[in-house]
Each structure stands twice: as C-alpha cells, then as structure tokens.
Design an enzyme around this catalytic site. Structure first.
Site, short mmCIF file in Angstrom:
data_model
loop_
_atom_site.label_atom_id
_atom_site.label_comp_id
_atom_site.label_asym_id
_atom_site.label_seq_id
_atom_site.Cartn_x
_atom_site.Cartn_y
_atom_site.Cartn_z
CB ALA B 69 -0.88 0.01 1.23
N GLY B 112 -0.35 -5.04 0.40
CA GLY B 112 -1.56 -4.80 -0.39
C GLY B 112 -1.44 -5.38 -1.79
CD GLU B 115 -3.83 -7.32 2.25
OE1 GLU B 115 -3.42 -6.16 1.97
OE2 GLU B 115 -4.37 -7.63 3.33
CD GLU B 135 0.51 -6.23 5.08
OE1 GLU B 135 1.21 -7.25 5.27
OE2 GLU B 135 -0.26 -6.12 4.12
#
Lengths: 263, 261
Positions: B69, B112, B115, B135
C-alpha cells in the site's frame, strides 16, 4: 569508476572486475563485498557490457572470507555466520549465476574457501597452471558455502566432492580440468590475455541468446525432464524474438558473418 | 472500449475478449494508492458492463506486481480516518467483479499487492516473484484479506509464518503451497496469462460466470451449501442457448460458437 578493494573497467563490451586486496590474498571484507555489489550493479545497467570477466590482482585469486574480520572471542556469544552469507555471499553467487551474459572467471592463483566456490558460479573458468582450489572450510569446522555443496557434486560427482570438502586438500588446476570442474588451464603469464580474448570474442555474440542458454542449463539442475523441456520451449520462444536471431538467420542465408548487437 | 486515461494504470486494447490492465506507478513499485484502487474499480465497472470484455489480466512491471500500500497515505490516517477509509469500497468492488481475473505476477508482490493478487481468480508468476505480507514490520497487519485469503490458499502454518514474521516466500514456495497455479519465465508471465485468458474468453460467458461464482462460494461456505449452490447454478445453465450449442458442437465435432445467452 574508482574503488579501493577492487578494480573495475569496461572496454569493447567486456566488463573486467578484479579483486584488489593482494596483501590479504584478495579475501573478502565487508567493504570489498559492497564494492563488488556496486560494480556488478553498474555492469548490469551498462548497455555496452556483454561479457563479465572476474579475476584478481597479485599471486592469489581469493582466499574467501577475511578471518581477521571475524575475531572469535572465546568469552563472547557464538557469531552468526549466516548473516554475512545472507547479506553478501549468497546474493553474489545468485547474481553471478543469473547474470544475463556470459561470466568468465580467470583464476590467477590460490582460490580458497568462498574464493574456491565463486568461480564455480561463473560460466567459463580459466585457471592459471599454478592455481589451486581449496575447500578450506573443513579445516576450521565449517562447511563449503557460496554454493560449494551444490556445485561440487554436480560438476565433479559426489565422491570427489566429498574428498575435497572433507579433506580440504588443494586441487591443482590441471586436476580440476581433468575432473571437469573448470573449462581450461593456461600458462600463468597468458591467463589474463586468454581470458580477455575469449571475452572479446563472446562480446560479439548474441548476448541475449547466450543468457538464455546459461539460464536453461542452470535451471536444469532443479528440474525433471518434462519441466526442462517446457523451459526450453519458453526460452526458445523468447530467443526467437531477439534481433540477433533474425540477424543470425539472415547472415546464414546471405553467407556472411553476422553482426550481433546483443539484442 | 472507452479511451479513458488513467494516472496509475495502463489499460491495453481488448483482444479476443481479453483486457490487459497494467499497474503503472514504476516510481513507487506500484504501491497501491487510493487513486490506483479507484481507477481499478472504474476499469472493473466498465468491464463489468461491457459485452466485449470477457476476462481481465492484471499485471505490474517486471520488477514489481505491487510492493504494498502507499505508506505515506496510510500514515496520515488516524483511527477515525481509518474507519472512514474510502479504500474499502474499492476493495469491495474488486471482490464483487463477476468476470475472471488473472494476475500475472513478476517481482515483488507484497502487502496490499499480495492482497490484490489474491483477489484474482488465477495467479501465475515469474520465477523471480516474491510473495509476502510485511505489514507486521510496520507495527500493523494485513487489512485487505491478507490474513483470510492467504489462510484459505496456503493453510494456517505458512500464513502465520508469513504474516507474523513478515518474510516473503518465492515463486516455487508459492506454487508448492497452492497460492499460485503456474510458474513461468519472467518475460513470459504476461503472455502466458493472456493465453489462458483467451482460452477462458472463448468459453460460454454464462457458464464461466456461474462456475466462478460457485468456486468462490465454496471458498467461504460449508460443503452442503456449496454443493447446493453449485447444483442450482448448474441447473440455471440448462436454460441457456450456450449449453445447447456447446453440446451440439461436441457431438458434431466442431468448435462451439457461444453467444453468451
């Protein structure tokens, strides 16, 4: 580009990287590792470069890890040798194997410890007649790292690999050649020129195609037959898309010498 | 196809029902900004409505599918900001997309990015791909399915290991664990994904859609419910022209000509 512990130059498509700590038999300390990393990075970025030559200054090739960098205090906690392998040796070995062009190693003298295994990660090893390969690790209670336990059985067979790794005795260049561990042995005074002329020749060849060749061969060790046939299929498909393939076929049809650009 | 221009994506021309969507923030290893997710949602809105688009192929660059992210953006959000995170609606849009998505992954596929890749229906990767949920290294945890889809794909032990240590796995480990279905030479990842997409695009679109829905249903329901859903979907297809055409073509030993009806 100027370095303290190595020499690095590029000429006629050939990048020459030479270890330059002759007083310490070109053994690795952290600073030398970092310089090697930087030189390899710049060779990769340099579109002129189509062959890499690895060699060393002075009478030895490389004595592996500089042990004075690793003072073992008997009263302190055990050192974690995995850290320098993870950070330096393994990335170097992986990078040499995956280098997208031929890598020639000119072994100018004694190659011990990691220094004996770095050449094995290269594609073509030329050794000076006086060169020796020593899997010195067992003498200090360690195991052959930098790919040694992987390369040796594949190159020379398990029995000979165990002989070298368990006894730690020097393997002379001539014997290494006889065993199929290296490509060529030449007289000491001719080593650098032989390596460079081979490199200059390879620098005129279809670099991309050659990188696919080494990739296919290197990957073969990990694969079963059917998977490897698929790898050949993939890589041939990619090779067929290079400009050099077109030029090669065209030159063949026109009965002339091809002019490869490495693209 | 609309010729809309995007900041963070490149959408390549539809060919044989396939649309290639490339994440294109090379300066940030394709880190997923809100803008990127919004654009991807918009692409999916268009693709959902378009009869010409049958399958999406989602890819990044040779270096990174997506490395995570956008950290700066995330750092600015406090608890309330996080509660009202606009990204959630985009993730839901991506989850809801009814047509097949194939992720063609090279290089970093982290946080992310991992994901997002797991939102795809089929994941294939180049030999140099790396998958991870780092993360935890930032004092946070996966927030877009990283603890859930990964768990369902690779099981508890490897999921715990990846999520709690933050350390990535390579393409071979990902394939062995069932996270991805194929490994290719990195240069051929997109080509292979497009080839698979073309195969899927040549099938009856209703059957493809219901099959996808049935499989996804099976991911998060008990077997009896999943089987009942499958049977209903199977029965629904009995009313389609594509089914008649498919069976007929098989009998007549010819290629079927599906109409999507």
């Amino acid at each position: 580009m100027s370095f303290e512990h190595i020499l690095y130059s590029v000429d006629s498509g050939v990048a020459l990287l030479s270890f330059n700590r002759p007083k310490a038999l070109n053994s690795f300390n952290e600073a030398m590792h970092l310089e090697v990393q930087q030189a390899l990075k710049s060779a990769l970025k340099d579109e002129q470069v189509r062959v890499l030559v690895l060699t060393a200054e002075g009478r030895g090739f490389c004595a592996g890890q500089d042990l004075s960098d690793r003072n073992v205090d008997p009263n302190a906690a055990s050192p974690d040798l995995g850290i320098s392998i993870e950070r330096f040796y393994n990335p170097l070995i992986k990078q040499l194997q995956a280098f997208p062009m031929p890598v020639i190693c000119a072994v100018n003298g004694v190659a011990a410890g990691a220094g004996a295994n770095i050449p094995l990660a290269c594609d073509l090893v030329i050794a000076a007649r006086s060169a020796k390969f020593i899997q010195a690790f067992c003498k200090i209670g360690l195991i052959p790292d930098s790919g040694g336990t992987w390369f040796l059985p594949r190159l020379i067979g398990m029995a000979r690999a165990k002989e070298l790794a368990l006894l730690g005795e020097p393997l002379l260049a001539e014997k290494a050649l006889e065993w199929g561990m290296i490509y060529k042995v030449v007289d000491d005074e001719n080593l650098r020129e032989e390596a460079m002329s081979l490199a200059r020749r390879l620098a005129t060849q279809p670099t991309k195609g050659l990188s696919f060749v080494k990739r296919a061969l290197n990957q073969s060790f990990d694969h079963d037959f059917n998977t490897q046939l698929d790898v050949e299929l993939d890589l041939q498909r990619m090779a067929g898309q290079t400009q050099d393939y077109r030029e090669g076929v065209k030159a063949f049809m026109e009965k002339r010498t091809p002019e490869f650009k490495g693209e | 196809m609309t010729n809309k221009s995007y900041q963070s994506l490149v959408v390549h021309q539809v060919e044989s029902g396939v649309q290639l969507v490339q994440l294109n923030r090379p300066e940030a290893l394709n880190a997923l900004t809100t803008e990127l997710l919004a654009e991807l949602s918009a692409v999916m809105d268009v693709a959902e409505a378009s009869g010409d688009i049958r399958v999406l192929v989602l890819t990044g660059s040779s270096k990174a599918f997506a490395a995570g992210a956008d950290i700066n953006e995330m750092a600015e959000r406090d608890l309330v900001g996080m509660l009202n995170d606009p990204r959630q609606q985009y993730w839901q849009r991506i989850t809801r997309f009814s047509k097949p998505v194939i992720a063609a992954i090279n290089g970093y596929c982290l946080g992310g990015g991992c994901e997002l890749a797991m939102h795809a229906d089929i994941l294939i990767a180049g030999r140099d791909a790396q998958f991870g949920q780092p993360e935890i290294n930032l004092g946070i945890m996966p927030g877009a399915g990283g603890t859930q889809r990964l768990l369902r794909a690779v099981g508890k032990s490897l999921t715990m290991q990846m999520v709690l240590t933050g350390q990535p796995i390579n393409a071979q480990q990902a394939k062995d664990a069932g996270l991805i279905s194929e490994i290719t030479q990195p240069e051929l990842t997109v080509a292979r994904a497009l080839a698979l997409a073309k195969v899927i695009a040549s099938k009856g679109s209703l059957a493809v859609r219901l099959a996808k829905e049935s499989i996804l249903k099976g991911m998060d329901t008990d077997l009896a419910t999943g089987l009942r859903f499958e049977r209903h979907a199977f029965t629904v297809l009995a009313g389609t022209e594509d089914r008649k055409e498919g069976i007929m073509a098989f009998k007549e030993k010819r290629q079927p000509n599906f109409s999507g009806r």
